[in-house]
Design an enzyme around this catalytic site. Structure first.
Site, short mmCIF file in Angstrom:
data_model
loop_
_atom_site.label_atom_id
_atom_site.label_comp_id
_atom_site.label_asym_id
_atom_site.label_seq_id
_atom_site.Cartn_x
_atom_site.Cartn_y
_atom_site.Cartn_z
N CYS A 24 -1.91 -51.92 25.36
CA CYS A 24 -3.26 -51.58 24.97
C CYS A 24 -3.51 -52.07 23.54
CB CYS A 24 -3.47 -50.06 25.03
SG CYS A 24 -2.25 -49.15 24.08
N CYS B 71 -1.23 -50.73 20.97
CA CYS B 71 0.15 -51.22 21.06
C CYS B 71 0.28 -52.59 20.39
CB CYS B 71 0.58 -51.33 22.51
SG CYS B 71 0.19 -49.89 23.50
#
Lengths: 350, 76
Positions: B10, B13
Protein backbone atom coordinates in the site's frame (compact mmCIF):
# COMPACT_ATOMS: atom_id res chain seq x y z
CA UNK A 1 17.77 19.58 37.87
CA UNK A 2 16.79 18.05 34.60
CA UNK A 3 13.20 17.44 35.62
CA UNK A 4 12.82 21.09 36.60
CA UNK A 5 14.15 22.16 33.23
CA UNK A 6 11.80 19.74 31.57
CA UNK A 7 8.84 21.08 33.51
CA UNK A 8 9.71 24.61 32.41
CA UNK A 9 10.07 23.42 28.82
CA UNK A 10 6.65 21.75 28.98
CA UNK A 11 5.07 24.87 30.45
CA UNK A 12 6.58 27.03 27.72
CA UNK A 13 5.32 24.61 25.13
CA UNK A 14 1.78 24.68 26.47
CA UNK A 15 1.79 28.46 26.59
CA UNK A 16 3.01 28.63 23.01
CA UNK A 17 0.55 26.03 21.78
CA UNK A 18 -2.42 27.65 23.57
CA UNK A 19 -1.69 31.04 22.06
CA UNK A 20 -1.16 29.57 18.58
CA UNK A 21 -4.31 27.50 19.04
CA UNK A 22 -6.52 30.41 20.07
CA UNK A 23 -5.21 32.70 17.34
CA UNK A 24 -5.47 29.88 14.81
CA UNK A 25 -9.06 29.01 15.67
CA UNK A 26 -10.07 32.68 15.62
CA UNK A 27 -8.55 33.20 12.16
CA UNK A 28 -10.11 29.95 10.97
CA UNK A 29 -13.55 31.05 12.18
CA UNK A 30 -13.15 34.52 10.69
CA UNK A 31 -12.20 33.18 7.27
CA UNK A 32 -14.92 30.52 7.41
CA UNK A 33 -17.56 33.17 8.04
CA UNK A 34 -16.38 35.22 5.08
CA UNK A 35 -16.48 32.38 2.53
CA UNK A 36 -19.97 33.16 1.13
CA UNK A 37 -19.02 36.78 0.42
CA UNK A 38 -15.66 35.79 -1.06
CA UNK A 39 -17.14 33.21 -3.44
CA UNK A 40 -19.96 35.50 -4.54
CA UNK A 41 -17.51 38.39 -5.03
CA UNK A 42 -15.16 36.23 -7.13
CA UNK A 43 -17.94 34.83 -9.29
CA UNK A 44 -20.10 37.86 -9.99
CA UNK A 45 -17.84 40.87 -9.48
CA UNK A 46 -14.39 39.64 -10.45
CA UNK A 47 -15.30 37.11 -13.16
CA UNK A 48 -18.35 39.15 -14.24
CA UNK A 49 -20.62 36.13 -14.71
CA UNK A 50 -24.33 36.71 -15.09
CA UNK A 51 -26.12 36.28 -11.74
CA UNK A 52 -28.96 34.14 -13.09
CA UNK A 53 -26.89 31.87 -15.32
CA UNK A 54 -26.29 28.14 -14.80
CA UNK A 55 -22.56 28.77 -15.12
CA UNK A 56 -22.58 31.39 -12.38
CA UNK A 57 -24.51 29.15 -10.05
CA UNK A 58 -22.11 26.26 -10.67
CA UNK A 59 -18.97 28.38 -10.23
CA UNK A 60 -20.19 30.08 -7.07
CA UNK A 61 -21.05 26.65 -5.62
CA UNK A 62 -17.58 25.35 -6.46
CA UNK A 63 -15.73 28.38 -5.08
CA UNK A 64 -17.73 28.28 -1.87
CA UNK A 65 -17.73 24.54 -1.23
CA UNK A 66 -14.07 23.73 -1.91
CA UNK A 67 -12.48 25.96 0.76
CA UNK A 68 -15.36 25.28 3.17
CA UNK A 69 -14.95 21.52 2.93
CA UNK A 70 -11.16 21.69 3.15
CA UNK A 71 -11.32 23.88 6.26
CA UNK A 72 -13.82 21.67 8.07
CA UNK A 73 -12.02 18.51 7.04
CA UNK A 74 -8.74 19.91 8.31
CA UNK A 75 -10.25 20.79 11.68
CA UNK A 76 -11.95 17.41 12.18
CA UNK A 77 -8.90 15.44 11.02
CA UNK A 78 -6.67 17.39 13.40
CA UNK A 79 -8.95 16.67 16.36
CA UNK A 80 -9.35 12.99 15.51
CA UNK A 81 -5.60 12.70 14.86
CA UNK A 82 -4.94 13.78 18.44
CA UNK A 83 -7.61 11.42 19.82
CA UNK A 84 -6.14 8.56 17.78
CA UNK A 85 -2.70 9.03 19.30
CA UNK A 86 -4.21 7.56 22.49
CA UNK A 87 -5.15 4.31 20.76
CA UNK A 88 -3.20 1.51 19.11
CA UNK A 89 -4.44 -1.72 17.54
CA UNK A 90 -2.55 -3.63 20.25
CA UNK A 91 -4.37 -1.86 23.05
CA UNK A 92 -7.70 -2.30 21.28
CA UNK A 93 -7.06 -6.00 21.01
CA UNK A 94 -6.25 -6.26 24.69
CA UNK A 95 -9.52 -4.52 25.52
CA UNK A 96 -11.55 -6.74 23.20
CA UNK A 97 -10.12 -10.16 24.00
CA UNK A 98 -12.15 -11.85 26.67
CA UNK A 99 -15.17 -9.53 26.36
CA UNK A 100 -18.59 -11.12 26.13
CA UNK A 101 -20.17 -10.97 22.72
CA UNK A 102 -22.73 -8.21 22.94
CA UNK A 103 -20.65 -5.77 24.98
CA UNK A 104 -17.70 -6.74 22.80
CA UNK A 105 -19.60 -5.76 19.63
CA UNK A 106 -20.43 -2.33 21.01
CA UNK A 107 -16.87 -1.70 22.21
CA UNK A 108 -15.41 -2.97 18.94
CA UNK A 109 -17.56 -0.64 16.84
CA UNK A 110 -16.65 2.36 19.01
CA UNK A 111 -12.95 1.48 19.04
CA UNK A 112 -13.13 0.99 15.27
CA UNK A 113 -13.76 4.73 14.95
CA UNK A 114 -10.79 5.88 17.01
CA UNK A 115 -8.16 3.19 16.45
CA UNK A 116 -5.70 4.09 13.69
CA UNK A 117 -6.49 1.74 10.85
CA UNK A 118 -5.63 1.48 7.20
CA UNK A 119 -7.72 -0.85 5.06
CA UNK A 120 -4.51 -2.37 3.69
CA UNK A 121 -3.79 -3.82 7.13
CA UNK A 122 -7.23 -5.39 7.51
CA UNK A 123 -5.76 -8.88 7.06
CA UNK A 124 -2.98 -8.80 9.67
CA UNK A 125 -5.39 -7.10 12.03
CA UNK A 126 -8.02 -9.76 11.48
CA UNK A 127 -5.44 -12.48 12.16
CA UNK A 128 -4.14 -10.67 15.22
CA UNK A 129 -7.62 -10.30 16.70
CA UNK A 130 -8.83 -13.82 15.97
CA UNK A 131 -5.67 -15.55 17.18
CA UNK A 132 -5.83 -13.55 20.41
CA UNK A 133 -9.29 -14.91 21.17
CA UNK A 134 -11.38 -11.93 20.11
CA UNK A 135 -14.70 -13.51 18.97
CA UNK A 136 -15.26 -13.52 15.20
CA UNK A 137 -18.40 -11.37 15.38
CA UNK A 138 -16.64 -8.79 17.56
CA UNK A 139 -13.77 -8.66 15.06
CA UNK A 140 -16.30 -7.99 12.30
CA UNK A 141 -17.88 -5.15 14.27
CA UNK A 142 -14.44 -3.55 14.32
CA UNK A 143 -13.77 -4.19 10.64
CA UNK A 144 -17.13 -2.73 9.59
CA UNK A 145 -16.96 0.39 11.74
CA UNK A 146 -13.32 1.26 11.05
CA UNK A 147 -13.65 2.18 7.36
CA UNK A 148 -17.29 3.31 7.49
CA UNK A 149 -17.36 5.72 10.41
CA UNK A 150 -14.19 7.71 10.02
CA UNK A 151 -13.03 11.26 10.45
CA UNK A 152 -13.04 11.98 6.72
CA UNK A 153 -16.68 10.96 6.30
CA UNK A 154 -17.74 12.84 9.41
CA UNK A 155 -15.78 15.98 8.52
CA UNK A 156 -17.21 16.11 5.02
CA UNK A 157 -20.78 15.31 6.00
CA UNK A 158 -20.63 17.98 8.66
CA UNK A 159 -19.21 20.48 6.21
CA UNK A 160 -21.57 19.79 3.35
CA UNK A 161 -24.80 18.54 4.88
CA UNK A 162 -24.76 19.81 8.44
CA UNK A 163 -24.28 18.17 11.80
CA UNK A 164 -27.64 16.39 11.79
CA UNK A 165 -26.82 14.26 8.76
CA UNK A 166 -23.30 13.67 10.12
CA UNK A 167 -24.79 12.47 13.43
CA UNK A 168 -27.35 10.26 11.68
CA UNK A 169 -24.60 8.72 9.58
CA UNK A 170 -22.37 8.11 12.57
CA UNK A 171 -25.09 6.58 14.73
CA UNK A 172 -26.56 4.34 12.02
CA UNK A 173 -23.06 3.34 10.89
CA UNK A 174 -22.22 2.25 14.44
CA UNK A 175 -25.54 0.41 14.78
CA UNK A 176 -24.90 -1.51 11.55
CA UNK A 177 -21.39 -2.42 12.75
CA UNK A 178 -22.73 -3.60 16.12
CA UNK A 179 -25.77 -5.40 14.70
CA UNK A 180 -24.04 -7.04 11.74
CA UNK A 181 -21.10 -8.14 13.90
CA UNK A 182 -23.43 -9.58 16.49
CA UNK A 183 -25.50 -11.42 13.85
CA UNK A 184 -22.35 -12.82 12.21
CA UNK A 185 -21.19 -14.01 15.63
CA UNK A 186 -24.53 -15.79 16.20
CA UNK A 187 -24.16 -17.63 12.89
CA UNK A 188 -21.03 -19.42 14.19
CA UNK A 189 -19.05 -19.25 10.99
CA UNK A 190 -15.64 -19.93 12.50
CA UNK A 191 -15.16 -22.96 10.25
CA UNK A 192 -15.18 -20.64 7.23
CA UNK A 193 -12.00 -18.89 8.27
CA UNK A 194 -9.19 -20.11 6.00
CA UNK A 195 -7.44 -23.12 7.52
CA UNK A 196 -3.97 -21.62 7.56
CA UNK A 197 -5.17 -18.81 9.82
CA UNK A 198 -6.60 -21.25 12.32
CA UNK A 199 -3.42 -23.31 12.30
CA UNK A 200 -1.29 -20.25 12.76
CA UNK A 201 0.43 -20.38 16.06
CA UNK A 202 2.31 -17.20 16.70
CA UNK A 203 2.69 -15.25 19.83
CA UNK A 204 1.86 -11.61 19.41
CA UNK A 205 4.98 -9.54 19.12
CA UNK A 206 5.65 -7.28 22.00
CA UNK A 207 6.59 -4.04 20.40
CA UNK A 208 7.77 -1.60 23.03
CA UNK A 209 5.05 0.96 23.57
CA UNK A 210 6.14 4.48 23.06
CA UNK A 211 5.43 7.09 25.64
CA UNK A 212 3.86 9.98 23.80
CA UNK A 213 4.02 13.48 25.17
CA UNK A 214 1.55 16.23 24.35
CA UNK A 215 3.86 17.80 21.78
CA UNK A 216 4.01 14.36 20.12
CA UNK A 217 0.22 14.13 20.04
CA UNK A 218 -0.21 17.58 18.55
CA UNK A 219 2.39 16.69 15.96
CA UNK A 220 0.43 13.48 15.27
CA UNK A 221 -2.71 15.56 14.68
CA UNK A 222 -0.85 17.89 12.36
CA UNK A 223 0.74 14.97 10.49
CA UNK A 224 -2.73 13.46 10.03
CA UNK A 225 -3.96 16.73 8.50
CA UNK A 226 -1.03 16.87 6.08
CA UNK A 227 -1.32 13.20 5.18
CA UNK A 228 -5.09 13.06 4.71
CA UNK A 229 -5.54 16.42 2.97
CA UNK A 230 -2.58 15.53 0.75
CA UNK A 231 -4.25 12.26 -0.15
CA UNK A 232 -7.85 13.33 -0.64
CA UNK A 233 -7.78 16.88 -1.99
CA UNK A 234 -7.95 15.72 -5.60
CA UNK A 235 -11.04 13.60 -4.89
CA UNK A 236 -12.69 16.39 -2.97
CA UNK A 237 -12.16 18.88 -5.78
CA UNK A 238 -13.31 16.39 -8.43
CA UNK A 239 -16.32 15.47 -6.34
CA UNK A 240 -17.24 19.11 -5.79
CA UNK A 241 -16.77 19.85 -9.49
CA UNK A 242 -19.19 17.03 -10.39
CA UNK A 243 -21.47 18.30 -7.64
CA UNK A 244 -21.23 21.84 -9.00
CA UNK A 245 -22.27 20.68 -12.48
CA UNK A 246 -25.24 18.80 -11.01
CA UNK A 247 -26.04 21.84 -8.89
CA UNK A 248 -25.99 24.25 -11.82
CA UNK A 249 -27.47 22.19 -14.66
CA UNK A 250 -29.61 19.29 -13.42
CA UNK A 251 -33.20 20.49 -12.99
CA UNK A 252 -34.70 20.63 -9.49
CA UNK A 253 -36.49 17.44 -8.53
CA UNK A 254 -34.81 15.40 -11.27
CA UNK A 255 -33.32 12.89 -8.83
CA UNK A 256 -36.67 12.46 -7.12
CA UNK A 257 -37.73 10.08 -9.87
CA UNK A 258 -34.61 7.89 -9.56
CA UNK A 259 -33.51 8.12 -5.94
CA UNK A 260 -36.69 9.49 -4.42
CA UNK A 261 -38.64 7.79 -1.67
CA UNK A 262 -41.63 6.94 -3.83
CA UNK A 263 -40.05 3.92 -5.47
CA UNK A 264 -39.43 0.83 -3.34
CA UNK A 265 -36.51 -0.28 -5.48
CA UNK A 266 -34.44 2.86 -5.06
CA UNK A 267 -32.75 1.67 -1.83
CA UNK A 268 -31.70 -1.80 -3.09
CA UNK A 269 -30.59 -0.22 -6.36
CA UNK A 270 -28.46 2.27 -4.43
CA UNK A 271 -26.80 -0.56 -2.48
CA UNK A 272 -26.11 -2.68 -5.57
CA UNK A 273 -24.71 0.31 -7.46
CA UNK A 274 -22.43 1.07 -4.55
CA UNK A 275 -20.67 -2.32 -4.33
CA UNK A 276 -18.43 -2.16 -7.42
CA UNK A 277 -17.66 1.50 -6.80
CA UNK A 278 -14.56 1.92 -4.74
CA UNK A 279 -14.24 5.43 -3.57
CA UNK A 280 -13.39 6.92 -0.27
CA UNK A 281 -15.76 9.20 1.56
CA UNK A 282 -13.88 12.18 0.16
CA UNK A 283 -14.97 11.64 -3.41
CA UNK A 284 -18.49 10.43 -2.85
CA UNK A 285 -19.86 12.92 -0.32
CA UNK A 286 -19.75 16.07 -2.50
CA UNK A 287 -21.70 14.13 -5.16
CA UNK A 288 -24.13 12.97 -2.51
CA UNK A 289 -24.74 16.55 -1.44
CA UNK A 290 -25.64 17.58 -4.97
CA UNK A 291 -27.95 14.56 -5.39
CA UNK A 292 -29.78 15.46 -2.19
CA UNK A 293 -30.20 19.01 -3.45
CA UNK A 294 -31.98 17.70 -6.53
CA UNK A 295 -34.57 15.70 -4.69
CA UNK A 296 -32.92 12.37 -3.92
CA UNK A 297 -34.20 10.91 -0.64
CA UNK A 298 -31.86 10.87 2.35
CA UNK A 299 -32.36 7.14 3.00
CA UNK A 300 -31.45 6.14 -0.55
CA UNK A 301 -28.43 8.42 -0.52
CA UNK A 302 -27.21 7.13 2.87
CA UNK A 303 -27.58 3.55 1.61
CA UNK A 304 -25.61 4.38 -1.52
CA UNK A 305 -22.83 6.00 0.45
CA UNK A 306 -22.55 3.24 3.03
CA UNK A 307 -22.50 0.62 0.31
CA UNK A 308 -19.71 2.40 -1.57
CA UNK A 309 -17.62 2.69 1.58
CA UNK A 310 -18.38 -0.52 3.51
CA UNK A 311 -19.04 -3.08 0.78
CA UNK A 312 -16.29 -2.68 -1.75
CA UNK A 313 -15.01 -5.36 -4.08
CA UNK A 314 -11.30 -4.61 -3.53
CA UNK A 315 -11.72 -4.92 0.23
CA UNK A 316 -13.50 -8.25 -0.19
CA UNK A 317 -10.64 -9.47 -2.35
CA UNK A 318 -8.22 -8.54 0.42
CA UNK A 319 -10.34 -10.36 3.01
CA UNK A 320 -10.64 -13.40 0.71
CA UNK A 321 -7.08 -14.28 1.78
CA UNK A 322 -8.31 -15.12 5.26
CA UNK A 323 -12.01 -15.88 4.73
CA UNK A 324 -13.65 -18.60 2.70
CA UNK A 325 -16.24 -17.49 0.10
CA UNK A 326 -19.13 -18.60 2.31
CA UNK A 327 -18.06 -16.23 5.07
CA UNK A 328 -17.59 -13.36 2.63
CA UNK A 329 -21.08 -14.01 1.27
CA UNK A 330 -22.48 -13.98 4.81
CA UNK A 331 -20.61 -10.74 5.50
CA UNK A 332 -22.02 -9.02 2.39
CA UNK A 333 -25.49 -10.38 3.10
CA UNK A 334 -25.63 -9.24 6.71
CA UNK A 335 -24.01 -5.83 6.18
CA UNK A 336 -26.12 -5.27 3.04
CA UNK A 337 -29.30 -6.04 4.99
CA UNK A 338 -28.29 -3.55 7.65
CA UNK A 339 -27.74 -0.86 5.02
CA UNK A 340 -31.09 -1.66 3.36
CA UNK A 341 -32.79 -1.32 6.72
CA UNK A 342 -31.21 2.08 7.36
CA UNK A 343 -32.13 3.25 3.85
CA UNK A 344 -35.79 2.28 4.18
CA UNK A 345 -35.98 3.62 7.72
CA UNK A 346 -34.86 7.12 6.72
CA UNK A 347 -36.99 7.21 3.58
CA UNK A 348 -39.92 6.36 5.83
CA UNK A 349 -39.37 8.82 8.67
CA UNK A 350 -37.96 11.88 6.88
CA UNK B 1 22.27 -6.52 8.66
CA UNK B 2 18.93 -7.70 7.42
CA UNK B 3 15.95 -5.37 7.19
CA UNK B 4 12.50 -6.54 6.19
CA UNK B 5 9.58 -4.32 5.37
CA UNK B 6 6.28 -6.09 5.85
CA UNK B 7 3.32 -4.84 3.88
CA UNK B 8 1.09 -5.79 0.97
CA UNK B 9 2.23 -2.84 -1.11
CA UNK B 10 0.00 0.00 0.00
CA UNK B 11 1.03 3.64 -0.23
CA UNK B 12 2.24 3.73 3.37
CA UNK B 13 4.32 0.58 2.85
CA UNK B 14 6.09 2.08 -0.14
CA UNK B 15 6.73 5.25 1.79
CA UNK B 16 8.23 3.20 4.62
CA UNK B 17 10.49 1.38 2.16
CA UNK B 18 11.71 4.71 0.77
CA UNK B 19 12.43 6.06 4.25
CA UNK B 20 14.31 2.91 5.27
CA UNK B 21 16.38 3.02 2.08
CA UNK B 22 17.22 6.68 2.63
CA UNK B 23 18.18 6.02 6.25
CA UNK B 24 20.43 3.12 5.27
CA UNK B 25 22.11 5.18 2.53
CA UNK B 26 22.68 8.15 4.80
CA UNK B 27 24.13 6.19 7.69
CA UNK B 28 26.27 4.03 5.39
CA UNK B 29 25.31 0.77 7.10
CA UNK B 30 25.66 -2.41 5.13
CA UNK B 31 22.13 -3.76 5.03
CA UNK B 32 20.00 -5.97 2.83
CA UNK B 33 16.49 -4.58 2.48
CA UNK B 34 13.70 -6.91 1.54
CA UNK B 35 10.01 -6.19 0.99
CA UNK B 36 7.73 -8.93 2.26
CA UNK B 37 4.31 -8.84 0.62
CA UNK B 38 3.00 -12.33 1.25
CA UNK B 39 0.24 -12.28 3.85
CA UNK B 40 1.08 -15.65 5.35
CA UNK B 41 4.69 -14.65 5.91
CA UNK B 42 3.61 -11.32 7.38
CA UNK B 43 1.20 -13.08 9.71
CA UNK B 44 4.06 -15.36 10.76
CA UNK B 45 5.78 -12.36 12.35
CA UNK B 46 2.79 -11.82 14.60
CA UNK B 47 2.34 -8.19 13.57
CA UNK B 48 -0.98 -6.49 13.57
CA UNK B 49 -0.75 -3.81 11.15
CA UNK B 50 1.22 -2.91 8.14
CA UNK B 51 3.64 -1.44 7.34
CA UNK B 52 5.95 -3.07 9.84
CA UNK B 53 9.75 -2.96 9.97
CA UNK B 54 11.82 -5.94 11.11
CA UNK B 55 15.55 -5.50 11.78
CA UNK B 56 17.57 -8.70 12.22
CA UNK B 57 14.42 -10.61 13.09
CA UNK B 58 13.24 -8.10 15.66
CA UNK B 59 9.98 -6.21 15.01
CA UNK B 60 10.75 -2.53 15.44
CA UNK B 61 7.57 -0.78 14.42
CA UNK B 62 4.05 -1.75 13.44
CA UNK B 63 1.22 -0.01 11.65
CA UNK B 64 2.82 3.30 10.92
CA UNK B 65 5.40 4.99 8.78
CA UNK B 66 8.52 5.47 10.91
CA UNK B 67 10.58 8.64 10.74
CA UNK B 68 14.03 8.54 9.21
CA UNK B 69 15.60 9.26 12.61
CA UNK B 70 13.80 6.28 14.14
CA UNK B 71 15.14 4.01 11.44
CA UNK B 72 18.66 5.33 11.94
CA UNK B 73 18.47 4.48 15.64
CA UNK B 74 17.40 0.92 14.88
CA UNK B 75 20.18 0.23 12.41
CA UNK B 76 23.06 1.71 14.36
Amino acid sequence: MKSVEQAIETKKFFLKISITGIVGIYLWWLLYGMLPQISSFLTYSLFQIDKDSHLGSAIEFFLYDTPKVMMLLGLVVFGVGIIRSFFTPERTRTVLSGKSEFVGNILAALLGVVTPFCSCSAVPLFIGFVTAGVPLGVTFSFLIAAPMVNEIALGLLYGLLGWKVAAIYMITGLLIAIGAGWALGRLHLERYIEDWVRQLNVAAQDVPEEQLTWPDRIRAGWDAVKEIIGRVWVYVILGIAVGAVIHGYVPEGFMASIMGKGSWWSVPLAVVMGIPMYSNAAGIIPVVEALLGKGAALGSVLAFMMSVIALSLPEMMILRKVLKPQLIAAFVGVVGSGILFVGYLFNLII
Amino acid sequence: MEIKILGPGCAKCNKTADIVKAAVDESGVDAAIEKVTDMMTIAGYGVFGTPAVVVNGEVKCVGKVPSKDDVKKWIQ
